[in-house]
Design an enzyme around this catalytic site. Structure first.
Site, PDB file in Angstrom:
ATOM      1  N   PHE A 153      22.460   4.769  18.085  1.00 54.72           N
ATOM      2  CA  PHE A 153      22.872   3.532  18.749  1.00 54.72           C
ATOM      3  C   PHE A 153      23.831   3.824  19.905  1.00 54.72           C
ATOM      4  O   PHE A 153      24.349   2.899  20.535  1.00 54.72           O
ATOM      5  CB  PHE A 153      23.504   2.561  17.739  1.00 54.72           C
ATOM      6  CG  PHE A 153      22.525   2.021  16.720  1.00 54.72           C
ATOM      7  CD1 PHE A 153      21.153   2.120  16.931  1.00 54.72           C
ATOM      8  CD2 PHE A 153      22.962   1.412  15.555  1.00 54.72           C
ATOM      9  CE1 PHE A 153      20.236   1.620  16.003  1.00 54.72           C
ATOM     10  CE2 PHE A 153      22.059   0.903  14.626  1.00 54.72           C
ATOM     11  CZ  PHE A 153      20.702   1.005  14.853  1.00 54.72           C
ATOM     12  N   LYS A 154      24.079   5.106  20.154  1.00 54.45           N
ATOM     13  CA  LYS A 154      24.965   5.521  21.259  1.00 54.45           C
ATOM     14  C   LYS A 154      26.136   4.538  21.388  1.00 54.45           C
ATOM     15  O   LYS A 154      26.409   3.974  22.456  1.00 54.45           O
ATOM     16  CB  LYS A 154      24.207   5.673  22.566  1.00 54.45           C
ATOM     17  CG  LYS A 154      23.148   6.774  22.480  1.00 54.45           C
ATOM     18  CD  LYS A 154      22.821   7.388  23.795  1.00 54.45           C
ATOM     19  CE  LYS A 154      21.886   8.572  23.631  1.00 54.45           C
ATOM     20  NZ  LYS A 154      20.547   8.209  23.117  1.00 54.45           N
TER      21      LYS A 154
HETATM   22  O1  3DU Z   1      12.318  13.412  25.187  1.00 57.77           O
HETATM   23  P1  3DU Z   1      11.873  13.091  23.783  1.00 57.77           P
HETATM   24  O2  3DU Z   1      10.690  12.179  23.707  1.00 57.77           O
HETATM   25  O3  3DU Z   1      11.689  14.366  22.960  1.00 57.77           O
HETATM   26  O4  3DU Z   1      13.052  12.249  23.081  1.00 57.77           O
HETATM   27  C1  3DU Z   1      14.383  12.666  23.072  1.00 57.77           C
HETATM   28  C2  3DU Z   1      15.201  11.701  22.275  1.00 57.77           C
HETATM   29  O5  3DU Z   1      16.565  12.096  22.280  1.00 57.77           O
HETATM   30  C3  3DU Z   1      15.198  10.271  22.769  1.00 57.77           C
HETATM   31  O6  3DU Z   1      15.306   9.436  21.619  1.00 57.77           O
HETATM   32  C4  3DU Z   1      16.446  10.143  23.599  1.00 57.77           C
HETATM   33  O7  3DU Z   1      16.952   8.830  23.615  1.00 57.77           O
HETATM   34  C5  3DU Z   1      17.381  11.074  22.855  1.00 57.77           C
HETATM   35  N1  3DU Z   1      18.412  11.698  23.658  1.00 57.77           N
HETATM   36  C6  3DU Z   1      18.122  12.437  24.762  1.00 57.77           C
HETATM   37  O8  3DU Z   1      16.948  12.600  25.092  1.00 57.77           O
HETATM   38  C7  3DU Z   1      19.162  13.031  25.473  1.00 57.77           C
HETATM   39  C8  3DU Z   1      20.441  12.906  25.084  1.00 57.77           C
HETATM   40  O9  3DU Z   1      21.384  13.528  25.725  1.00 57.77           O
HETATM   41  C9  3DU Z   1      20.706  12.161  23.956  1.00 57.77           C
HETATM   42  C10 3DU Z   1      19.669  11.572  23.264  1.00 57.77           C
END
Ligand code: 3DU
Length: 217
Positions: A61-62
């Site tokens: 939920f950041k």
């Molecule tokens: O790029 P992906 O589809 O593998 O998803 C990465 C997830 O991690 C996504 O839920 C995003 O909101 C979260 N996230 C980041 O990508 C980068 C951050 O610094 C923190 C969270």
């Protein structure tokens, strides 16, 4: 968070049935399932309760508000069944501490975002990431979130947080590699699209798990 395979599944689908199906397929290869706004807004907070029966749910939920509001948000997430929550560092130590205090009541974990994985993180976050990592450690967080897209930053931040766990997003779709993140000191990688957009989420997760096992040797 108990780390075994070293994969946190980022379940950014918006449909309940799809979410359940992806978790079922990938379950043997993941340590935790990260549920954020896309899924909770699409399917309701009840999805956290449903999935928490069989998986460790990390609510992404950041959380980034004043301490009282942070506490209220964290309490709802833990009441729903989450075992961990992600909050932002930039609102300051008292805001993080409020989340940590609430987490302690539920035996839950708190992960604090430092430098994010996307290019825009270089605009503001990267310049303050070291301070944010130190703040997370001093506020009693379980760990930090650091970018797999910049493994050298994972290494630098690890040097500041000692035994805190590091979860690294940015593997696959964002261009980072699980191997490089683990070699740089990440305890686990956060992976979304590479797994949930795959026709065979189990195979996609299994492949990353094998890469992590290899990197740990
Ligand atoms: O790029 P992906 O589809 O593998 O998803 C990465 C997830 O991690 C996504 O839920 C995003 O909101 C979260 N996230 C980041 O990508 C980068 C951050 O610094 C923190 C969270």
């Amino acid at each position: 968070m108990k780390i075994n395979t070293g994969i946190v599944l980022a379940l950014d689908v918006t449909d309940r049935a799809r979410a359940v199906a992806v978790v079922k397929a990938a379950a043997p290869f993941v340590d935790a399932v990260k549920v954020g706004y896309p899924l909770v807004l699409g399917a309701g907070l009840g999805i956290v309760t449903e999935l928490s029966k069989d998986a460790y749910i990390l609510c992404d939920f950041k959380v980034a508000d004043i301490p009282n509001t942070n506490r209220l948000i964290a309490a709802e997430a833990f009441k729903a069944g989450a075992k961990g929550i992600i909050c932002q560092a930039f609102p300051g130590k008292d805001s993080i501490a409020a989340v940590v205090e609430e987490a302690k009541k539920h035996g839950a974990d708190v992960f604090v975002v430092t430098e994010m994985s996307h290019p825009g993180a270089l605009d503001f976050m990267a310049k303050n990431a070291e301070d944010m990592a130190r703040l997370a450690a001093s506020a009693g967080a379980t760990g930090i979130i650091a970018p797999a897209t910049r493994p050298e930053r994972v290494r630098a931040l690890k040097g500041l947080v000692g035994s805190l766990q590091i979860l690294s997003p940015g593997v696959g779709a964002q261009g980072g590699s699980a191997k490089d993140a683990i070699l740089a000191g990440a305890d686990a990688v956060i992976v979304g699209r590479t797994i949930y957009e795959s026709q065979e989420p189990d195979k996609a997760a299994g492949k990353i798990a094998a890469e992590i096992r290899e990197a740990r040797k």
